[in-house]
Design an enzyme around this catalytic site. Structure first.
Site, PDB file in Angstrom:
ATOM      1  CG  ASP A   1       1.552 -10.560  -0.952  1.00 11.91           C
ATOM      2  OD1 ASP A   1       1.823 -10.346  -0.035  1.00 11.91           O
ATOM      3  OD2 ASP A   1       0.838  -9.967  -1.889  1.00 11.91           O
TER       4      ASP A   1
ATOM      5  CB  VAL B   1      -5.312  -0.257  -1.049  1.00  5.56           C
ATOM      6  CG1 VAL B   1      -3.656  -0.367  -0.365  1.00  5.56           C
ATOM      7  CG2 VAL B   1      -5.845   0.970  -0.390  1.00  5.56           C
TER       8      VAL B   1
HETATM    9  C1  UD1 Z   1       1.025  -2.474   4.658  1.00  6.68           C
HETATM   10  C2  UD1 Z   1       0.516  -3.242   5.795  1.00  6.68           C
HETATM   11  C3  UD1 Z   1      -0.702  -4.294   4.888  1.00  6.68           C
HETATM   12  C4  UD1 Z   1      -1.950  -3.108   4.374  1.00  6.68           C
HETATM   13  C5  UD1 Z   1      -1.125  -1.993   3.696  1.00  6.68           C
HETATM   14  C6  UD1 Z   1      -2.254  -0.856   3.251  1.00  6.68           C
HETATM   15  C7  UD1 Z   1       2.304  -4.297   6.857  1.00  6.68           C
HETATM   16  C8  UD1 Z   1       3.206  -5.314   7.006  1.00  6.68           C
HETATM   17  N1  UD1 Z   1       1.323  -4.365   5.655  1.00  6.68           N
HETATM   18  O1  UD1 Z   1       1.746  -2.766   3.532  1.00  6.68           O
HETATM   19  O2  UD1 Z   1      -1.360  -4.926   5.762  1.00  6.68           O
HETATM   20  O3  UD1 Z   1      -2.636  -3.905   3.714  1.00  6.68           O
HETATM   21  O4  UD1 Z   1       0.124  -1.286   4.576  1.00  6.68           O
HETATM   22  O5  UD1 Z   1      -2.670  -0.347   4.397  1.00  6.68           O
HETATM   23  O6  UD1 Z   1       2.232  -3.243   7.451  1.00  6.68           O
HETATM   24  N2  UD1 Z   1       3.154   0.788  -3.822  1.00  6.68           N
HETATM   25  C9  UD1 Z   1       3.920   1.183  -4.943  1.00  6.68           C
HETATM   26  N3  UD1 Z   1       5.291   1.560  -4.713  1.00  6.68           N
HETATM   27  C10 UD1 Z   1       6.049   1.616  -3.275  1.00  6.68           C
HETATM   28  C11 UD1 Z   1       5.283   1.037  -2.323  1.00  6.68           C
HETATM   29  C12 UD1 Z   1       3.678   0.932  -2.428  1.00  6.68           C
HETATM   30  O7  UD1 Z   1       3.370   0.953  -5.761  1.00  6.68           O
HETATM   31  O8  UD1 Z   1       7.173   1.828  -3.247  1.00  6.68           O
HETATM   32  C13 UD1 Z   1       1.611   0.518  -3.799  1.00  6.68           C
HETATM   33  C14 UD1 Z   1       1.389  -1.043  -3.347  1.00  6.68           C
HETATM   34  O9  UD1 Z   1       1.580  -1.983  -4.254  1.00  6.68           O
HETATM   35  C15 UD1 Z   1      -0.019  -0.821  -2.902  1.00  6.68           C
HETATM   36  C16 UD1 Z   1      -0.107   0.403  -2.318  1.00  6.68           C
HETATM   37  O10 UD1 Z   1       1.042   1.258  -2.883  1.00  6.68           O
HETATM   38  O11 UD1 Z   1      -0.718  -1.126  -4.040  1.00  6.68           O
HETATM   39  C17 UD1 Z   1       0.011   0.481  -0.812  1.00  6.68           C
HETATM   40  O12 UD1 Z   1       0.941  -0.242  -0.154  1.00  6.68           O
HETATM   41  P1  UD1 Z   1       1.771   0.092   1.104  1.00  6.68           P
HETATM   42  O13 UD1 Z   1       0.655   1.342   1.740  1.00  6.68           O
HETATM   43  O14 UD1 Z   1       3.098   0.643   0.839  1.00  6.68           O
HETATM   44  O15 UD1 Z   1       1.291  -1.104   1.978  1.00  6.68           O
HETATM   45  P2  UD1 Z   1       2.596  -1.929   2.701  1.00  6.68           P
HETATM   46  O16 UD1 Z   1       3.130  -1.244   3.446  1.00  6.68           O
HETATM   47  O17 UD1 Z   1       3.283  -2.977   1.709  1.00  6.68           O
END
Ligand code: UD1
Length: 418
Positions: free
Chosen positions: A117, A327
Site C-alpha cells: 500500500d 519501519v
Molecule cells: C502494524 C500496524 C501499523 C503500524 C505497524 C508498525 C496494524 C493493522 N497495523 O502493521 O499501523 O505502522 O504495525 O508499528 O496493526 N515485514 C516483513 N515481513 C513480514 C512482516 C513485516 O518484512 O513478514 C516488515 C514490513 O514490511 C515493515 C516492517 O516489517 O517494513 C513492520 O511491519 P509490521 O510490524 O508487521 O507491521 P504491520 O503488522 O503490517
C-alpha cells in the site's frame, strides 16, 4: 461517495477530547474471537470504517457479528469456513490477522494477500516462517496465502524483526498448539499486550507479553470472553501533536500516557508543557515549537504511525528537524503533499530534513493513508487560509468522529461531498 474536508487555517486547539479503543487492537481482537465457539464481546471499540470491514470478513467465515455503537459481539460457530472472502480481505491490510486463528481452528486457511500500500511493500515472510515452525506448510497460490497443518506443535521461534502482524499470527496459532512456544524478538506494542490479555481471559496461557520474549503454553480449547479494547495511542498522539502544532492546550483522556512515553518526551523537548494522569495527559504550547529530530522504531521507539504528525510539527517549528523512517520504506510519499502546503522539506532515502516556517500556505492536498491524511489535516490547521483535504475515506478508517472532535476543540473543519 467521495468526500473532502475543508479546513480553515489559523486554529488554536483547546479543550478536552477522549479517545476510544485502538484500531490496531480491535481488528486483531475480533479475529482472535474466532479461536472460541460462542460469543465474545468487545467494548470501547472505535466507530471507524475498518470495524464493519472486519465484520464482513468474519461473516464470510460463518460468524454472526453485531456492531452496536462501541460494542462488538462476535458469535463463532463450531465449524468455520477456512477460506476468507477475497473481496472483503483485499480491502484492508489488517485482515491478514485471521490467518493464525483460522489455521488453529480449521487446520488450514486461505487468505487473500493484502498487497502493498501507500506506505511500502508489506511481505508476509515472517508470518509464514513462524507458522511453519509450528508445523504448518504455507504457500502463496492464486494471490492468497495458504496454510495447512495436521496439528500445531509448540516451537522456539526468533523473528528477524519485531513485526506486529507476525507476532499476532504466531500467537493466535500457538495458543492452541501442542506444547510450549517461545517467541523471541516479539513485538512489544500495547496492542500485543491487549491481544494477550484477551487470549488469557479466553483460557490461553501466555507469559511475557510486552517484553521481547513471549512464552505460550498451548491449551486444547478456548472459551469466549468479554474484553475492553485498549485506548488508541496513535489517535491520542495525533491530538498531542496537533495541540503543539497549533500552540494550543488539549487534554486527552482514555489512554495510558505510558503508551506514548517517547512522543510526549519529544514534545517536551520541542517546548511543550506536558502533564500526565493515570488515564490521560495534557499538552500545552505557549510559543512556537523548537525543532526536534525523530527516528521511527518498533515500540517503545517513536511510532511510525505518528511520523506524519512529527513532520507536521517540524514544518512549523523553529529550526531544522531530521526525521528518519526505519519501519516502512515508502512512508515519505506524503511529504510531496506537505510541500504543497508550503513545508520546506527535502527527502533523501529514509531521511527527511525539514526547516520549519512560521506558517504554512493553504492549498488542495490528497491523503494517501490513514495517518498521512490526519497529518495533512493538522498541517492545514497551521496554514494561512482554507485548505482542502481530499480522499478522506482513508482518515475515516482510523479516526472516529474526527471532524466533530476537531470542531469541539475550536477548529473550523467541514466535510463536503465531492
Ligand atoms: C502494524 C500496524 C501499523 C503500524 C505497524 C508498525 C496494524 C493493522 N497495523 O502493521 O499501523 O505502522 O504495525 O508499528 O496493526 N515485514 C516483513 N515481513 C513480514 C512482516 C513485516 O518484512 O513478514 C516488515 C514490513 O514490511 C515493515 C516492517 O516489517 O517494513 C513492520 O511491519 P509490521 O510490524 O508487521 O507491521 P504491520 O503488522 O503490517
Amino acid at each position: 461517495m467521495k468526500e473532502r474536508f475543508q479546513v480553515h487555517g489559523g486554529a488554536r486547539l483547546t479543550g478536552a477530547v477522549k479517545v476510544s479503543g485502538a484500531k490496531n487492537s480491535v481488528l486483531k481482537l475480533m479475529a482472535a474471537a474466532l479461536l472460541a465457539e460462542g460469543t465474545t464481546t468487545l467494548t470501547n471499540c472505535p466507530e471507524i470504517l475498518d470495524v464493519p470491514l472486519m465484520r464482513e470478513v468474519l461473516v464470510g467465515l460463518g460468524c454472526e457479528v453485531i456492531v452496536d455503537g462501541t460494542d462488538v459481539m462476535v458469535t463463532v460457530p463450531r465449524h468455520l469456513t477456512p477460506d476468507a472472502d477475497f473481496e472483503a480481505v483485499r480491502q484492508f491490510r489488517a485482515s491478514v490477522c485471521v490467518l493464525g486463528p483460522l489455521t488453529a481452528r480449521c487446520g488450514r486457511a486461505t487468505v487473500a494477500l493484502p498487497g502493498g500500500d501507500a506506505i511500502g511493500s508489506r511481505p508476509l515472510d515472517m508470518h509464514q516462517s513462524g507458522l511453519e515452525k509450528l508445523g504448518c506448510t504455507t504457500r502463496i497460490e492464486h494471490g492468497c496465502v495458504v496454510t495447512e497443518v495436521d496439528h500445531l506443535t509448540g516451537a522456539d521461534i526468533a523473528l528477524d524483526f519485531p513485526s506486529v502482524g507476525a507476532t499476532e499470527n504466531i500467537l493466535t496459532a500457538a495458543v492452541l498448539a501442542d506444547g510450549i512456544t517461545v517467541l523471541d524478538n516479539a513485538a512489544r506494542e500495547p496492542e500485543i499486550v491487549d491481544l494477550c490479555n484477551l487470549l488469557n481471559s479466553m483460557g490461553a496461557k501466555i507469559d511475557g507479553a510486552g517484553s521481547n520474549t513471549i512464552t505460550i503454553t498451548g491449551v486444547t480449547e478456548l472459551h469466549p470472553a468479554t474484553h475492553e479494547v485498549v485506548g488508541d495511542r496513535i489517535v491520542a498522539g495525533t491530538w498531542a501533536y496537533a495541540a503543539a502544532m497549533t500552540q494550543g492546550d488539549v487534554t486527552v483522556g482514555g489512554i495510558s500516557p505510558k503508551h506514548l512515553h517517547l512522543p510526549l518526551e519529544k514534545l517536551k523537548v520541542a517546548g511543550a508543557e506536558v502533564e500526565t494522569y493515570e488515564q490521560g495527559f495534557r499538552v500545552k504550547m505557549n510559543h512556537r515549537p523548537q525543532a526536534v529530530d525523530y527516528q521511527t522504531l518498533p515500540y517503545p521507539g517513536f511510532p511510525t504511525d505518528l511520523q506524519p504528525m512529527a513532520i507536521g510539527l517540524a514544518a512549523v517549528s523553529d529550526g531544522l528537524s531530521m526525521i528518519t523512517e526505519n519501519v516502512f520504506e515508502s512512508r515519505f510519499r506524503f511529504v510531496d503533499e506537505m510541500q504543497r502546503l508550503g513545508a520546506d522539506a527535502s527527502v533523501d532515502g529514509h531521511h527527511v530534513a525539514i526547516r520549519g516556517k512560521k506558517e504554512l500556505s493553504s492549498t488542495k492536498v490528497w491523503s494517501s493513508d490513514i495517518r498521512a491524511g490526519a497529518g495533512l489535516v493538522m498541517a492545514a490547521l497551521a496554514a494561512d487560509g482554507i485548505s482542502e483535504i481530499h480522499d478522506v475515506f482513508h482518515i475515516d478508517r482510523g479516526y472516529p468522529h474526527f471532524v466533530e472532535q476537531l470542531n469541539a476543540l475550536g477548529a473550523r473543519v467541514e466535510r463536503i461531498e465531492d
